[in-house]
Design a protein around this motif. Structure first.
Motif, PDB file in Angstrom:
ATOM      1  N   ARG A   2      92.034  84.070  64.778  1.00 31.55           N
ATOM      2  CA  ARG A   2      92.061  83.849  66.221  1.00 31.55           C
ATOM      3  C   ARG A   2      93.027  82.715  66.547  1.00 31.55           C
ATOM      4  NH1 ARG A   2      87.080  85.564  64.851  1.00 31.55           N
ATOM      5  NH2 ARG A   2      85.937  86.961  66.232  1.00 31.55           N
ATOM      6  N   ILE A   3      93.497  82.697  67.792  1.00 33.15           N
ATOM      7  CA  ILE A   3      94.424  81.650  68.249  1.00 33.15           C
ATOM      8  C   ILE A   3      93.640  80.671  69.114  1.00 33.15           C
ATOM      9  CG2 ILE A   3      96.533  81.173  69.531  1.00 33.15           C
ATOM     10  CD1 ILE A   3      97.412  84.058  68.880  1.00 33.15           C
ATOM     11  N   TRP A   4      93.627  79.407  68.701  1.00 33.30           N
ATOM     12  CA  TRP A   4      92.869  78.359  69.395  1.00 33.30           C
ATOM     13  C   TRP A   4      93.843  77.553  70.247  1.00 33.30           C
ATOM     14  CZ3 TRP A   4      87.541  77.162  67.768  1.00 33.30           C
ATOM     15  CH2 TRP A   4      87.066  78.087  66.817  1.00 33.30           C
ATOM     16  N   PHE A   5      93.572  77.491  71.542  1.00 28.11           N
ATOM     17  CA  PHE A   5      94.426  76.758  72.483  1.00 28.11           C
ATOM     18  C   PHE A   5      93.773  75.424  72.812  1.00 28.11           C
ATOM     19  CE2 PHE A   5      95.446  75.427  76.796  1.00 28.11           C
ATOM     20  CZ  PHE A   5      96.822  75.465  76.801  1.00 28.11           C
ATOM     21  N   ARG A   6      94.543  74.333  72.669  1.00 27.65           N
ATOM     22  CA  ARG A   6      94.064  72.992  73.023  1.00 27.65           C
ATOM     23  C   ARG A   6      95.168  72.249  73.774  1.00 27.65           C
ATOM     24  NH1 ARG A   6      90.151  75.174  71.790  1.00 27.65           N
ATOM     25  NH2 ARG A   6      88.498  74.606  70.317  1.00 27.65           N
ATOM     26  N   LEU A  43      91.684  82.781  71.755  1.00 29.44           N
ATOM     27  CA  LEU A  43      92.242  84.104  72.022  1.00 29.44           C
ATOM     28  C   LEU A  43      92.096  84.967  70.769  1.00 29.44           C
ATOM     29  CD1 LEU A  43      95.546  83.091  73.853  1.00 29.44           C
ATOM     30  CD2 LEU A  43      93.403  83.831  74.891  1.00 29.44           C
ATOM     31  N   ASN A  44      91.418  86.087  70.934  1.00 29.93           N
ATOM     32  CA  ASN A  44      91.263  87.059  69.846  1.00 29.93           C
ATOM     33  C   ASN A  44      92.191  88.235  70.136  1.00 29.93           C
ATOM     34  OD1 ASN A  44      90.412  88.543  67.697  1.00 29.93           O
ATOM     35  ND2 ASN A  44      88.282  88.751  68.347  1.00 29.93           N
ATOM     36  N   LEU A  45      93.237  88.357  69.351  1.00 30.30           N
ATOM     37  CA  LEU A  45      94.260  89.381  69.606  1.00 30.30           C
ATOM     38  C   LEU A  45      93.692  90.780  69.408  1.00 30.30           C
ATOM     39  CD1 LEU A  45      97.236  90.130  70.132  1.00 30.30           C
ATOM     40  CD2 LEU A  45      97.616  89.908  67.672  1.00 30.30           C
ATOM     41  N   ILE A  46      93.992  91.657  70.361  1.00 34.14           N
ATOM     42  CA  ILE A  46      93.565  93.061  70.268  1.00 34.14           C
ATOM     43  C   ILE A  46      94.757  93.948  69.916  1.00 34.14           C
ATOM     44  CG2 ILE A  46      92.463  94.977  71.495  1.00 34.14           C
ATOM     45  CD1 ILE A  46      91.154  92.889  73.313  1.00 34.14           C
ATOM     46  N   LYS A  47      95.769  93.964  70.801  1.00 32.83           N
ATOM     47  CA  LYS A  47      96.944  94.814  70.583  1.00 32.83           C
ATOM     48  C   LYS A  47      98.182  94.147  71.170  1.00 32.83           C
ATOM     49  CE  LYS A  47      94.916  99.474  70.411  1.00 32.83           C
ATOM     50  NZ  LYS A  47      94.900 100.814  71.050  1.00 32.83           N
ATOM     51  N   ASP A  63     105.273  81.384  61.884  1.00 30.97           N
ATOM     52  CA  ASP A  63     106.591  81.683  61.326  1.00 30.97           C
ATOM     53  C   ASP A  63     106.535  82.597  60.111  1.00 30.97           C
ATOM     54  OD1 ASP A  63     107.742  80.011  63.218  1.00 30.97           O
ATOM     55  OD2 ASP A  63     107.415  78.228  61.973  1.00 30.97           O
ATOM     56  N   LYS A  64     105.331  82.933  59.653  1.00 30.73           N
ATOM     57  CA  LYS A  64     105.208  83.719  58.423  1.00 30.73           C
ATOM     58  C   LYS A  64     105.046  85.209  58.699  1.00 30.73           C
ATOM     59  CE  LYS A  64     103.101  79.909  55.842  1.00 30.73           C
ATOM     60  NZ  LYS A  64     101.896  79.426  55.132  1.00 30.73           N
ATOM     61  N   GLU A  65     104.311  85.576  59.750  1.00 32.38           N
ATOM     62  CA  GLU A  65     104.038  86.991  60.009  1.00 32.38           C
ATOM     63  C   GLU A  65     104.773  87.432  61.273  1.00 32.38           C
ATOM     64  OE1 GLU A  65      99.936  87.972  59.918  1.00 32.38           O
ATOM     65  OE2 GLU A  65      99.494  86.649  58.226  1.00 32.38           O
ATOM     66  N   PRO A  66     105.254  88.684  61.295  1.00 29.55           N
ATOM     67  CA  PRO A  66     106.109  89.122  62.424  1.00 29.55           C
ATOM     68  C   PRO A  66     105.375  89.183  63.757  1.00 29.55           C
ATOM     69  CG  PRO A  66     105.627  90.940  60.928  1.00 29.55           C
ATOM     70  CD  PRO A  66     105.156  89.709  60.253  1.00 29.55           C
ATOM     71  N   HIS A  67     104.091  89.640  63.764  1.00 31.71           N
ATOM     72  CA  HIS A  67     103.405  89.745  65.053  1.00 31.71           C
ATOM     73  C   HIS A  67     103.102  88.363  65.633  1.00 31.71           C
ATOM     74  CE1 HIS A  67     100.147  89.515  62.051  1.00 31.71           C
ATOM     75  NE2 HIS A  67      99.414  88.978  62.994  1.00 31.71           N
ATOM     76  N   TYR A  68     102.863  87.369  64.753  1.00 34.17           N
ATOM     77  CA  TYR A  68     102.673  86.002  65.246  1.00 34.17           C
ATOM     78  C   TYR A  68     103.984  85.408  65.750  1.00 34.17           C
ATOM     79  CZ  TYR A  68      97.836  85.587  63.630  1.00 34.17           C
ATOM     80  OH  TYR A  68      96.481  85.740  63.470  1.00 34.17           O
ATOM     81  N   ALA A  69     105.104  85.788  65.116  1.00 33.95           N
ATOM     82  CA  ALA A  69     106.409  85.311  65.592  1.00 33.95           C
ATOM     83  C   ALA A  69     106.705  85.843  66.993  1.00 33.95           C
ATOM     84  CB  ALA A  69     107.498  85.748  64.611  1.00 33.95           C
ATOM     85  N   THR A 106      98.718  72.951  71.977  1.00 28.98           N
ATOM     86  CA  THR A 106      98.679  73.345  70.564  1.00 28.98           C
ATOM     87  C   THR A 106      98.121  74.756  70.445  1.00 28.98           C
ATOM     88  OG1 THR A 106      96.469  72.420  70.228  1.00 28.98           O
ATOM     89  CG2 THR A 106      98.337  70.960  69.834  1.00 28.98           C
ATOM     90  N   PHE A 107      98.760  75.538  69.590  1.00 30.60           N
ATOM     91  CA  PHE A 107      98.313  76.900  69.285  1.00 30.60           C
ATOM     92  C   PHE A 107      98.058  76.958  67.777  1.00 30.60           C
ATOM     93  CE2 PHE A 107     100.931  77.113  73.039  1.00 30.60           C
ATOM     94  CZ  PHE A 107     100.220  77.943  73.891  1.00 30.60           C
TER      95      PHE A 107
END
Length: 297
Positions: free
Chosen positions: A161-165, A185-189, A120-126, A154-155
């Protein structure tokens, strides 16, 4: 109730994936009853062809696994056909069968989605949060879904990196038990269109697998070169002539000379002692001689 939110997700991959990716893809299909499957896509085809495949399958979301060099796995999450889409590098994959977790949830049940406060803090994560909600959440009153909520997706954002469980909710005390699968998940673009278009966000912390392997090889080579250099320096030290230390005249100040003994000259040759190699043999020979003398007498 009526089935209003008709989200359908197409989950498939390219050719050349390994068994672990195939099992992960099958696990996601079992956890998401609103998903559809398709045959593997040829490597020669362009990625925008996936939009036509989704249209033929009547799907408006897509999870595409792209394998490269038979060791690197990339995941595309896309909202077809308008976009946006995101490309990730998948790391640390563990499937349902591999983990052997104690948890067990009802097949086809609807999951809860839990997100880290960073979303909720950064636009690309939103933007990614909204994409995850639309893809991974099972629509209400879906024909293949069950009217129960007994597990949580859970993300979590850690180390860029984004950890999925995936956890099961135990009814007795509302505790969580991990079921699986799990991956990072390691975001590229992030692209504006579906599988292409203008770049909305590019991860500055991303390092390609080729670069990572190159740095590992360079570090190993640097260690080897350092060892060789140390060996050469040691050889040069051994070959170098030793510097002779000059004699110190004060070393023999406190040394007292020993008394000189008269030299004795031996004029008589010393008697040679018989060389006896084996005493037992000598005794046997003497006994035989005594026996012969006794017989002759």
């Amino acid at each position: 109730g009526k089935w209003k939110n008709k989200e359908r997700v197409l989950i498939f991959s390219s050719r050349g994936i390994n068994f672990r990716t195939r099992h992960l893809m099958q696990d996601l299909r079992t956890l998401m009853p609103h998903s559809k499957a398709d045959t593997k896509m040829d490597r020669k085809d362009q990625l925008f062809v996936i939009n036509e495949v989704c249209e033929m399958k009547n799907c408006n979301k897509c999870i595409f696994f792209e394998a490269k060099k038979k060791q690197d796995l990339y995941m595309w999450l896309s909202n077809t056909p308008q976009g946006p889409s995101a490309k990730f590098l998948v790391q640390n994959v563990h499937t349902l069968a591999e983990l052997k977790m104690t948890g067990n949830c009802l097949r086809g049940s609807r999951p809860l989605l839990s997100f880290d406060p960073v979303f909720d803090k950064e636009p690309h994560y939103a933007l990614l949060k909204e994409l995850f909600i639309q893809i991974f959440s099972t629509p209400q009153y879906h024909p293949k879904s069950q009217p129960f909520v007994d597990h949580v997706f859970t993300f979590t954002v850690t180390d860029e990196r984004i950890w999925f469980r995936n956890y099961q909710i135990i009814e007795e005390d509302a505790s969580l038990v991990e079921i699986g699968p799990r991956f990072v998940l390691n975001l590229i673009k992030i692209f504006q269109g579906s599988f292409g278009g203008p770049t909305l966000y590019e991860n500055p912390h991303y390092q390609s697998p080729n670069m990572h392997r190159r740095l590992v090889r360079m570090s190993v080579a640097a260690k080897f070169r350092e060892k060789q250099h140390v060996k050469e320096v040691q050889k040069e030290k051994k070959k170098a002539s030793k510097v002779l230390v000059k004699e110190d005249p004060t070393e023999v100040v406190f040394e007292t000379p020993a008394e000189e003994k008269p030299v004795e000259i031996q004029l008589v040759k010393p008697e040679s002692k018989p060389i006896v190699k084996d005493k037992k043999k000598l005794r046997k020979i003497q006994r035989k001689k005594q026996k012969k003398l006794f017989r002759t007498e």
